[in-house]
Design an enzyme around this catalytic site. Structure first.
Site, PDB file in Angstrom:
ATOM      1  N   HIS A  20       0.866  -1.189   0.000  1.00 43.77           N
ATOM      2  CA  HIS A  20       0.000   0.000   0.000  1.00 43.77           C
ATOM      3  C   HIS A  20       0.901   1.236   0.000  1.00 43.77           C
ATOM      4  CE1 HIS A  20      -2.850   3.026   1.326  1.00 43.77           C
ATOM      5  NE2 HIS A  20      -3.811   2.206   0.928  1.00 43.77           N
ATOM      6  N   GLU A  30      -3.872   2.027  -7.286  1.00 44.56           N
ATOM      7  CA  GLU A  30      -4.202   3.068  -6.318  1.00 44.56           C
ATOM      8  C   GLU A  30      -3.354   4.309  -6.575  1.00 44.56           C
ATOM      9  OE1 GLU A  30      -6.438   1.613  -2.775  1.00 44.56           O
ATOM     10  OE2 GLU A  30      -4.359   1.769  -2.158  1.00 44.56           O
TER      11      GLU A  30
HETATM   12  P1  PGA Z   1      -9.576   5.961   0.421  1.00 41.27           P
HETATM   13  O1  PGA Z   1      -8.366   4.940   0.631  1.00 41.27           O
HETATM   14  O2  PGA Z   1     -10.740   5.174  -0.074  1.00 41.27           O
HETATM   15  O3  PGA Z   1      -9.809   6.559   1.789  1.00 41.27           O
HETATM   16  O4  PGA Z   1      -9.123   6.979  -0.572  1.00 41.27           O
HETATM   17  C1  PGA Z   1      -8.125   3.921  -0.293  1.00 41.27           C
HETATM   18  C2  PGA Z   1      -6.908   3.139   0.151  1.00 41.27           C
HETATM   19  O5  PGA Z   1      -5.964   3.740   0.655  1.00 41.27           O
HETATM   20  O6  PGA Z   1      -6.867   1.907   0.030  1.00 41.27           O
END
Ligand code: PGA
Length: 224
Positions: free
Chosen positions: A94, A146
């Protein structure tokens, strides 16, 4: 029927009581057949949340692992530790982990995780962060696109942008005969989840903030 995957990444938003309360609410949720739900509580409450949800179809997963079983890994999370509490999947790479650990390289941890066939969701924000050569079809691997600028900012990527990136990654995967779903993550909420999840190139969503309250999570789970 292909199921769409919804992962709730609770990060460190919830305390113990809030985690237990939300887990119990999710236990009572009727999950549509076309949806698969995974919940990733923080490590402190992982065992407790897993105990609540293990009777359901909801899979409880880790937020990270740092080694297979190294006993000299202070503050780390091991694969055997997760397996020991009945957890067999984790989020990996992540961007919040990559930011804390500048030398993080997915290949290094994947070399410990892949031989164990320990399931994972590998997050990436650029295609160069995907180690295609070590991925395989032997067990369930999931990727999650992401873009950092969309995480926790309320600025969701457009579906055109998501489709472009997912399309690029899927074409690389298909050249290697890899059958790996790709999730999108970054400010997914009840207002945009239907549009995002309806895209053919989107196999699911990784939801942070909006997965930490029942009303929003319920709407996302039922948005299709
Ligand atoms: P968010 O986070 O939906 O709060 O933008 C997504 C993530 O970090 O997996």
């Amino acid at each position: 029927m292909e199921q769409k995957i919804i992962v709730g990444n609770w990060k460190n938003y919830l305390n113990k009581d809030e985690s237990v309360k939300l887990a119990k609410e999710i236990l009572d949720e009727k999950i549509p057949d076309k949806i698969r739900v995974m919940i990733s509580p923080n490590n402190l409450y992982l065992n407790q949340v897993n105990d609540i949800l293990k009777q359901s179809s909801v899979e409880v997963i880790g937020q990270n692992v740092t080694s297979y079983k190294s006993s000299s890994d202070t503050g780390g999370v091991t694969i055997i530790g997760l397996k020991d509490i009945g957890v067999d999947r984790t989020i990996l790479g992540h961007s919040e982990v990559r930011k804390r650990n500048k030398s993080f390289k997915s290949e290094e941890i994947l070399k410990e995780v892949i031989p164990e066939e320990f399931k994972f969701i590998l997050c990436f924000e650029g295609i160069e962060q995907i180690p295609f050569n070590i991925l395989n079809n032997d067990f369930e691997i999931i990727l999650a696109y992401e873009p950092v600028w969309a995480i926790g900012t309320g600025e969701t990527a457009s579906v055109e942008h998501i489709n472009e990136v997912h399309g690029m990654v899927k074409s690389e995967l298909s050249k290697l005969n890899l059958d790996i779903p790709i999730l999108y993550g970054g400010s997914v909420n009840p207002d945009n989840s239907n549009e995002i999840l309806s895209q053919e190139l989107v196999d699911g969503v990784l939801v942070g903030g909006a997965s930490t309250n029942y009303d929003d999570l319920h709407k996302i789970i039922n948005c299709l």
